[in-house]
Design a protein around this motif. Structure first.
Motif, PDB file in Angstrom:
ATOM      1  N   ALA A 139       0.862  -1.182   0.000  1.00  0.00           N
ATOM      2  CA  ALA A 139       0.000   0.000   0.000  1.00  0.00           C
ATOM      3  C   ALA A 139       0.901   1.235   0.000  1.00  0.00           C
ATOM      4  O   ALA A 139       1.826   1.311  -0.797  1.00  0.00           O
ATOM      5  CB  ALA A 139      -0.908  -0.037   1.213  1.00  0.00           C
ATOM      6  N   LEU A 140       0.625   2.156   0.915  1.00  0.00           N
ATOM      7  CA  LEU A 140       1.460   3.355   1.026  1.00  0.00           C
ATOM      8  C   LEU A 140       2.301   3.284   2.282  1.00  0.00           C
ATOM      9  O   LEU A 140       1.832   2.829   3.326  1.00  0.00           O
ATOM     10  CB  LEU A 140       0.571   4.601   1.121  1.00  0.00           C
ATOM     11  CG  LEU A 140      -0.116   5.092  -0.147  1.00  0.00           C
ATOM     12  CD1 LEU A 140      -1.132   6.170   0.211  1.00  0.00           C
ATOM     13  CD2 LEU A 140       0.916   5.649  -1.117  1.00  0.00           C
ATOM     14  N   VAL A 141       3.532   3.747   2.192  1.00  0.00           N
ATOM     15  CA  VAL A 141       4.342   3.992   3.388  1.00  0.00           C
ATOM     16  C   VAL A 141       4.421   5.512   3.526  1.00  0.00           C
ATOM     17  O   VAL A 141       4.811   6.205   2.585  1.00  0.00           O
ATOM     18  CB  VAL A 141       5.740   3.378   3.263  1.00  0.00           C
ATOM     19  CG1 VAL A 141       6.611   3.804   4.432  1.00  0.00           C
ATOM     20  CG2 VAL A 141       5.641   1.858   3.225  1.00  0.00           C
ATOM     21  N   ALA A 142       3.964   6.012   4.677  1.00  0.00           N
ATOM     22  CA  ALA A 142       3.865   7.466   4.849  1.00  0.00           C
ATOM     23  C   ALA A 142       4.809   7.977   5.921  1.00  0.00           C
ATOM     24  O   ALA A 142       5.006   7.320   6.955  1.00  0.00           O
ATOM     25  CB  ALA A 142       2.434   7.833   5.203  1.00  0.00           C
ATOM     26  N   ASN A 143       5.373   9.134   5.661  1.00  0.00           N
ATOM     27  CA  ASN A 143       6.169   9.833   6.668  1.00  0.00           C
ATOM     28  C   ASN A 143       5.170  10.605   7.525  1.00  0.00           C
ATOM     29  O   ASN A 143       4.678  11.668   7.135  1.00  0.00           O
ATOM     30  CB  ASN A 143       7.149  10.789   5.972  1.00  0.00           C
ATOM     31  CG  ASN A 143       8.043  11.517   6.958  1.00  0.00           C
ATOM     32  OD1 ASN A 143       7.652  11.757   8.093  1.00  0.00           O
ATOM     33  ND2 ASN A 143       9.247  11.862   6.516  1.00  0.00           N
ATOM     34  N   GLU A 144       4.833  10.031   8.703  1.00  0.00           N
ATOM     35  CA  GLU A 144       3.782  10.612   9.547  1.00  0.00           C
ATOM     36  C   GLU A 144       4.168  11.993  10.049  1.00  0.00           C
ATOM     37  O   GLU A 144       3.311  12.865  10.221  1.00  0.00           O
ATOM     38  CB  GLU A 144       3.464   9.676  10.718  1.00  0.00           C
ATOM     39  CG  GLU A 144       2.784   8.380  10.301  1.00  0.00           C
ATOM     40  CD  GLU A 144       1.415   8.604   9.656  1.00  0.00           C
ATOM     41  OE1 GLU A 144       0.717   9.570  10.011  1.00  0.00           O
ATOM     42  OE2 GLU A 144       1.051   7.811   8.763  1.00  0.00           O
ATOM     43  N   THR A 145       5.446  12.204  10.291  1.00  0.00           N
ATOM     44  CA  THR A 145       5.909  13.512  10.778  1.00  0.00           C
ATOM     45  C   THR A 145       5.641  14.571   9.705  1.00  0.00           C
ATOM     46  O   THR A 145       5.136  15.662  10.007  1.00  0.00           O
ATOM     47  CB  THR A 145       7.425  13.453  11.080  1.00  0.00           C
ATOM     48  OG1 THR A 145       7.683  12.283  11.866  1.00  0.00           O
ATOM     49  CG2 THR A 145       7.893  14.677  11.823  1.00  0.00           C
ATOM     50  N   ALA A 146       5.961  14.228   8.445  1.00  0.00           N
ATOM     51  CA  ALA A 146       5.699  15.166   7.342  1.00  0.00           C
ATOM     52  C   ALA A 146       4.212  15.340   7.117  1.00  0.00           C
ATOM     53  O   ALA A 146       3.736  16.438   6.811  1.00  0.00           O
ATOM     54  CB  ALA A 146       6.372  14.655   6.067  1.00  0.00           C
TER      55      ALA A 146
END
Lengths: 319, 429
Positions: free
Chosen positions: B159-166
């Motif tokens: 799926a998606l890997v997201a930079n949660e901080t960004a």
């Protein structure tokens, strides 16, 4: 050794010419004994290996062009089906046209650039030896390694776009290798850059055989620079032109590694060539039969163009 | 006379040297690359796996753990670059010198896929331990006629890997496809993007298209691939697939990708996500762990691509890698013992932790809330997930047509209809 290295007639005449030959007066050694070193059958292992590795392997590969083999397991003989599929598939036809464009484009531009550089560095210029080395350098360097350097240069965040932005041409900045219109030209630039040095060396060897006196005589007779080149130099280096263009076409038709490194055949097949398609079909997509058929088509094209080109550029029609 | 003697000597030496060298060369050519039979109980075997970065492979870490717990076992590692692994594996299997244990993929969509390799007789049928690890509904991708040729190692979410901080810095990750487009437009002027895309790397464009198809095709019809195989439908005739590929253009026009995305490689994704200039990327979920270790303090998590309707949210989660045993192996006992050990619940859990994936067993008890998978936990618990579609496709040409076609959509070379027709043509090859 001398006796065996010389042609038979020359070897026979040598004692007569020399008058006094070392060993003269001694009993003549029977021909074919003693000093003779080597028999034709000594070459058999080499011939066998070349035959096995080149011709048998190529023949087996050619056989698979008429099968549906996937690279593993069993297969069926499918006749000309793989060849029909090639000419019905727009991707393969596009790859064929890209192959011809890159081959002839790189030969034409690479040879013109190589000839100009060779003429410029032929005489007079003091720094010619350094410049020759610099221009020849791309031939020595690994095509794969230099392709990655070019990829960095043409990258969207690379030096070319940075330069364009710096001189006020930011709107011209683009992902050069992923642009459908520009990608093939970008690849051509890299191929010309890498082939120019090779053509230059061949032309320099040809130019070394052109006597300066003939050129001087033409100049005294009132021939200008273009006339001297057209009527004196060019006919004299015709064999060099034949060699440079033949090798260039063969090299250009089978170009593979710079394209794989630069674009991988993309964007969406825009820079695909027969060689990259052979690799993809046979090894990446498990269509070994189709890949082998493409390889045969490529070999036939190389052969045809090499023969045509040789006939067009031969210096003596009786050759 | 001396010369005569020397010449005769040379002839003898030459006559002997040629066959000797040829014999040595042939011996060298025929020596096995992987399989070495050990004496006294076969405690030795080799393991082949693909590597795609400098981080130690989880397969190697697991095998090293096995050697630590079994000091009498010696495993020879044969890592291969990911892009040449399939071809190397096939060539070695064909030549009979592949490693004893090889990492494969279920289905038939790639060069390392189990079904064609097993069909050609290159893989050894496995025992009950492997059967017990089969994820639900995926038995047909691990073998046929009741036989299983691969032992699942983990559940990989695609799926998606997201930079949660960004993502937090940009107002949070969008909840639906409409707000996703708005966020793309809002981010673009700042030089940031919602997605980092490797447009020049077909596997990445293909994964993006499949992620778009998750909610548009497979959420409504999880058995769509079966229907395509039965010729009850086609890609070109599927409204869902058409919508998925049209969404590629929608995302591009909304400025969702980084500048120059069409020419980007995988480095564009790692750089963009690690630096926070891009919020997320279409990459296999285990990458969150590697990115977090390189991301300068940023937190990463796994997310599904927002759907047009929340009820259609769907994610791909399946066993994408498996251990298989080479049918020509001389060390099958040692290889089977390793697979039996790797099938133990402690080892499946440990392997998932090493790789940053989900364990192949005990998913019902998995603590999603405390992991990088908290945003997809509900989907998995509710059963709104299925195997990666291309696993079930008949050959790798279908996925190649999708992946290169999506690149063509991004550059304006191709229309969604053209791409879908090319996929149908590749299906029949």
């Amino acid at each position: 050794m001398t006796a065996t290295m010389q042609p038979e007639s020359e070897a026979a005449e040598a004692p007569r010419r020399g008058g006094h030959t070392p060993g003269a007066g001694q009993k003549t050694r029977p021909r074919g004994q003693g000093l003779q070193f080597g028999h034709w059958w000594w070459a058999l292992p080499g011939i066998a290996l070349v035959f096995a590795i080149h011709y048998v392997a190529t023949g087996i590969g050619g056989f698979f062009a008429f099968t549906n083999w996937t690279g593993i397991g069993s297969f069926k003989i499918t006749g000309w089906a793989n060849f029909e599929a090639i000419f019905k598939d727009p991707t393969k036809v596009g790859a064929l046209s890209n192959t011809l464009f890159l081959a002839f484009g790189s030969v034409l531009l690479g040879n013109i650039a190589g000839l100009v550089i060779a003429l410029g560095l032929n005489r007079v210029l003091k720094t010619r030896y350094i410049l020759r080395t610099l221009f020849f350098m791309p031939v020595v360097l690994s095509p794969l390694a230099t392709a990655y350097i070019w990829k960095y240069i043409f990258d969207f965040d690379g030096p070319l776009n940075a330069f364009l932005t710096a001189v006020g041409g930011a709107d011209q900045a683009k992902p050069w290798l992923a642009d459908p219109q520009w990608a093939i030209w970008t690849v051509l630039v890299v191929l010309v850059w890498s082939s120019t040095g090779f053509a230059m060396v061949i032309f320099m060897a040809g130019l070394a055989g052109v006597p300066a006196e003939v050129e001087e005589a033409a100049a005294i007779d009132g021939a200008n620079l273009w006339q001297r080149f057209r009527n004196v130099t060019l006919p004299a280096i015709r064999p060099a032109v034949a060699i440079a263009t033949t090798l260039g076409i063969v090299q250009g038709l089978r170009v593979f590694d710079p394209i794989m490194a630069l674009t991988g055949g993309g964007p969406a097949g825009a820079t695909e060539t027969l060689a990259t398609q052979v690799y993809k079909q046979a090894f990446a997509l498990g269509n070994f039969g189709g890949g082998a058929a493409l390889a045969l088509v490529l070999a036939a094209i190389i052969l045809i163009f090499a023969v045509i080109q040789q006939r067009l550029t031969r210096s003596n029609p009786e050759d | 006379m001396t010369q005569h003697r020397r010449s005769a000597g040379l002839k003898v030496i030459g006559a002997l040297a040629v066959p000797t060298i040829a014999a040595l060369a042939l011996t060298g050519c025929s020596s096995s690359a992987g399989s070495t039979s050990s004496s006294g109980g076969s405690k030795e075997f080799s393991l082949a796996f693909a590597t795609s970065n400098t981080i130690e492979s989880p397969f190697q870490v697991l095998a090293e753990n096995y050697m630590k717990s079994h000091p009498d076992v010696k495993i020879t590692f044969n890592p291969q670059p990911n892009d040449s692994y399939d071809q190397t594996l096939r060539t070695q299997l064909q030549a009979g010198n592949a490693s004893d244990v090889v990492v494969t993929s279920p289905g038939s969509g790639t060069g390392r896929s189990i079904l064609p390799l097993a069909g050609a007789g290159f893989l050894e049928p496995l025992d009950d331990a492997a059967k017990e690890l089969l994820p639900e509904g995926s038995a047909s991708t691990f073998g046929s006629d009741g036989k299983v040729y691969g032992q699942a190692t983990e559940i990989t979410v695609a799926a998606l890997v997201a930079n949660e901080t960004a993502a937090e810095a940009t107002g949070g990750f969008p909840a639906d496809f409409s707000s996703l487009q708005q966020q793309c437009k809002a981010l673009e002027p700042s030089g940031k993007s919602l997605f980092a895309l490797a447009g020049a790397a077909p596997p990445n464009t293909g994964l993006m298209a499949m992620s778009l198809a998750a909610s548009r095709v497979y959420a409504e019809d999880p058995k769509w691939n079966d229907k395509r195989a039965a010729k009850e439908t086609t890609f070109a005739g599927s409204d869902g697939w058409k919508s998925a590929l049209e969404a590629v253009k929608t995302l591009k026009d909304a400025g969702c990708f980084q500048k120059g995305a069409a020419g980007g490689g995988f480095d564009a994704i790692t750089k963009g996500l690690a630096s926070g200039t891009s919020v997320s990327g279409f990459i296999p979920a285990p990458s969150w762990k590697q990115l977090e270790s390189a991301g300068g303090g940023s937190k990463f998590s796994v997310r599904s691509l927002p759907a047009e309707r929340a009820s259609n949210s769907y994610v791909f989660a399946s066993a994408n890698y498996a251990f298989s045993i080479n049918a020509a192996s001389k060390n099958k006992e040692a290889a089977k013992a390793f697979l039996d050990w790797a099938a133990e619940p402690e080892q499946t859990k440990a392997f998932a932790e090493i790789d940053g994936a989900l364990p192949v067993t005990g998913l019902d008890k998995y603590d999603f809330e405390g992991s990088a998978y908290k945003n997809v936990g509900d989907l998995i618990k509710d059963g709104k997930y299925g195997p990666l579609p291309n696993i079930q496709w008949p050959n790798s040409a279908v996925y190649d047509a999708l992946a290169t076609g999506v690149q063509g959509i991004i550059t304006g070379q191709k229309s969604p209809d053209q791409v879908l027709q090319a996929m149908d043509a590749a299906w029949g090859q």
